[in-house]
Every structure is written in structure tokens, then in C-alpha cells.
Scaffold this motif. Structure first.
Motif, PDB file in Angstrom:
ATOM      1  N   VAL A  24       0.841  -1.202   0.000  1.00  0.00           N
ATOM      2  CA  VAL A  24       0.000   0.000   0.000  1.00  0.00           C
ATOM      3  C   VAL A  24       0.876   1.252   0.000  1.00  0.00           C
ATOM      4  O   VAL A  24       0.559   2.249  -0.664  1.00  0.00           O
ATOM      5  N   ASP A  37       0.220   3.955  -3.066  1.00  0.00           N
ATOM      6  CA  ASP A  37      -0.324   5.270  -2.745  1.00  0.00           C
ATOM      7  C   ASP A  37       0.627   6.369  -3.229  1.00  0.00           C
ATOM      8  O   ASP A  37       1.821   6.345  -2.954  1.00  0.00           O
ATOM      9  N   SER A  40      -1.451   1.206   5.528  1.00  0.00           N
ATOM     10  CA  SER A  40      -0.112   1.631   5.138  1.00  0.00           C
ATOM     11  C   SER A  40       0.639   2.101   6.376  1.00  0.00           C
ATOM     12  O   SER A  40       0.064   2.731   7.263  1.00  0.00           O
ATOM     13  N   THR A  44       0.997   6.277   5.403  1.00  0.00           N
ATOM     14  CA  THR A  44      -0.130   7.177   5.138  1.00  0.00           C
ATOM     15  C   THR A  44      -1.378   6.829   5.935  1.00  0.00           C
ATOM     16  O   THR A  44      -2.308   7.639   6.021  1.00  0.00           O
ATOM     17  N   ARG A  97      -3.504   4.738   5.017  1.00  0.00           N
ATOM     18  CA  ARG A  97      -4.557   4.355   4.074  1.00  0.00           C
ATOM     19  C   ARG A  97      -4.500   2.849   3.839  1.00  0.00           C
ATOM     20  O   ARG A  97      -3.545   2.159   4.205  1.00  0.00           O
ATOM     21  N   ASP A 136      -9.094   1.873   0.294  1.00  0.00           N
ATOM     22  CA  ASP A 136      -9.141   3.314   0.046  1.00  0.00           C
ATOM     23  C   ASP A 136      -8.678   3.645  -1.370  1.00  0.00           C
ATOM     24  O   ASP A 136      -9.265   4.495  -2.049  1.00  0.00           O
ATOM     25  N   ILE A 137      -7.636   2.977  -1.815  1.00  0.00           N
ATOM     26  CA  ILE A 137      -7.104   3.229  -3.158  1.00  0.00           C
ATOM     27  C   ILE A 137      -8.094   2.762  -4.216  1.00  0.00           C
ATOM     28  O   ILE A 137      -8.363   3.472  -5.191  1.00  0.00           O
ATOM     29  N   SER A 159     -10.993   5.205  -4.525  1.00  0.00           N
ATOM     30  CA  SER A 159     -10.678   6.606  -4.779  1.00  0.00           C
ATOM     31  C   SER A 159     -11.018   6.994  -6.222  1.00  0.00           C
ATOM     32  O   SER A 159     -10.545   6.360  -7.169  1.00  0.00           O
TER      33      SER A 159
END
Length: 274
Positions: free
Chosen positions: A42, A46, A100, A103, A105, A109-110, A113
Motif C-alpha cells: 500500500v 499510494d 499503510s 499514510t 490508508r 481506500d485506493i 478513490s
């Protein structure tokens, strides 16, 4: 190594893959099967560049859909020239919820997005499986199957499959094409029931090396297809592709979605007349 293509949508030269991109070491790919490795991945995913898209994704599983399971999620990261195989069979929900280390995240989340582009080839069954099993609402999807359809100068009534697109539009050398076909044939024999195989091979551990190569090779070639089609897209057709990609994701999340049948070969409504 890359060249550039003029895209009339943006009026700028974009770096695109050449023969070396996605064909070097096509059997290579890092298997991600621990939470620690997932967290590190991740971190890598990111913040990657968005133009051209950095993330190219495919899934394998046992009857991949709401009625089956996800075994492997393959992701090719263009700036790193590297494929990663996320072992969803082993990690389960941790594949999408692991934070992560930098971050905070997650991979979920990715995937959700809208500002991070993700390239799929026919996102429908992949989205169906991700939503049904892990409540992931994909966003920011660019569907290569729709990009191919949008750039045609002949009938747009039915869509093409990935193998045909690779054979026709990936501009592979003779040796790379031969290697791709061999890997595809060997993998298909192992998982296709009609060839004497079983989809359960995707869940066997350690992962069969022929299956590992099969999982990696197509996702390696997706950036080459994206570059080929994107260079031909007009502004209007790029807008239609993005809208239809969102529509495919939304449709896959409906209760009555059926990812099998002849209807899956039809173009989006109205496209055949444009």
C-alpha cells in the motif's frame, strides 16, 4: 524506456510503454501473502502518478463473481515496471483493510478513490466479486474493453475479449507473442474444466509456477493496450468511456446482476449507432 503519443484530449505528449514495458521478465511478480507485505505494498501504491495511469488490475478466482471466490488480485505498477500478486485466498479481508505504515490508508481506500485511476479489462465480474465479498465500491475505473470499442472505425455492436486485443493491438514481437501464447495455454490447461483443469488450482499453495506466470503476464500487457487506445480517443469518446466504466461498476453491484451470458458481449446502449 518509453516513447510518447499525442492525445487530442489533452494536447500533451504522454509517456507510454514500448516493447520493453510489460514484457521484461513476464514470469516475475511478488506474492503478497502477509499483512506486513500488504502494508508495504500500500505504501508503494499510494501516491503513484496518475498520467498515464500507474495501476493495472486483474483478478483470478473460483467462478469469480458473487457466487464464487477471489483467489488472486494482480496489480501491475507501471512506474516500477513490476507486478504484485495479492493472495486474497490467504489474506481475506486483510488484503483490503491493512493500513499503510506511512499514510494510514488501505488498499480499499485506493480502490475506492475517484482520483486514483485504475485500469481493468472488463471490470464487471471483478467489481461484482469485490463488492459482494468485501463491500468494495470501485471508483476511478478506466475499462480497456470499452476503450477498444470506442476507438473502432467499424461496428461497435459487440465487445472484444482480452486475448484478441492483445493479439491484435499489443504490438508484440514474434518471440514475446510465442511466449505469451505458451504461458496462456499452459495456464488454461490447469484451471479450465473443459480442458481437464480445475479453478481450485488458484487456491493451491504454494502457488503453481505456471499459474503464477499466467496471473502475471496479461496484467503486464495492459499498459501497452491502454497506450494504444488512449492515443486514439477523442474527447467525446473519452468521456463516454469513463461514464460507461462507472455504469458497469454500478450495474455489477445491483441484486440482479448476472455476469454470464450473451448479453455480456453487447456494447453499451446506444454505442453501436455512434
Amino acid at each position: 524506456m518509453s516513447t510518447s503519443v499525442q492525445n487530442p484530449n489533452v494536447g500533451a505528449n504522454l509517456p507510454i510503454p514500448t516493447e520493453n514495458t510489460g514484457t521484461n521478465n513476464p514470469d516475475s511478480g511478488d506474492l503478497i501473502d502477509t499483512a506486513t507485505a500488504m502494508s508495504a505494498l500500500v505504501d508503494i501504491l499510494d501516491g503513484q502518478p496518475n498520467t498515464p495511469p500507474s495501476l493495472y488490475i486483474d483478478l483470478e478466482g473460483v467462478y469469480l463473481s458473487r457466487h464464487g471466490t477471489i483467489s488472486i488480485l494482480q496489480i501491475y505498477v507501471l512506474p516500477r515496471r513490476r507486478a504484485y500478486l495479492i493472495d486474497v485466498h490467504i489474506l481475506g479481508e486483510k488484503a483490503f483493510s491493512t493500513l499503510s505504515s506511512t499514510t494510514g490508508r488501505t488498499f480499499k481506500d485506493i480502490l475506492e478513490s475517484e482520483t486514483i485511476p485504475k485500469v481493468f479489462f472488463d471490470v464487471r465480474n471483478d467489481s461484482d466479486a469485490l463488492f459482494s465479498h468485501f463491500q468494495i465500491r470501485l471508483a476511478g475505473v478506466q475499462d480497456l474493453q470499452l476503450m477498444e470499442l470506442a476507438t473502432r472505425t467499424y461496428s461497435r455492436r459487440v465487445v472484444c475479449g482480452l486475448a484478441r486485443c492483445i493479439e491484435r493491438d499489443a504490438s508484440l514481437s514474434t518471440s514475446v507473442r510465442s511466449s505469451w501464447m505458451t504461458t496462456k495455454e499452459r495456464g488454461t490447461r490447469l484451471f479450465a474444466p473443459e480442458r481437464g483443469g480445475s479453478y481450485q488450482v488458484f487456491n493451491e499453495r504454494p502457488l503453481n509456477e505456471e499459474i503464477r506466470r499466467y496471473c502475471v503476464q496479461d496484467v503486464h500487457l495492459l499498459p501497452r493496450l491502454w497506450a494504444h487506445y488512449y492515443g486514439k480517443l477523442t474527447k467525446d469518446w473519452e468521456r463516454r468511456v469513463l461514464e460507461a466504466s462507472r455504469d458497469r461498476v454500478a450495474l455489477s453491484q445491483t441484486p440482479g446482476f448476472n455476469g454470464k451470458g450473451q448479453h455480456m458481449a453487447l456494447a453499451p446502449a446506444g454505442w453501436s449507432w455512434m
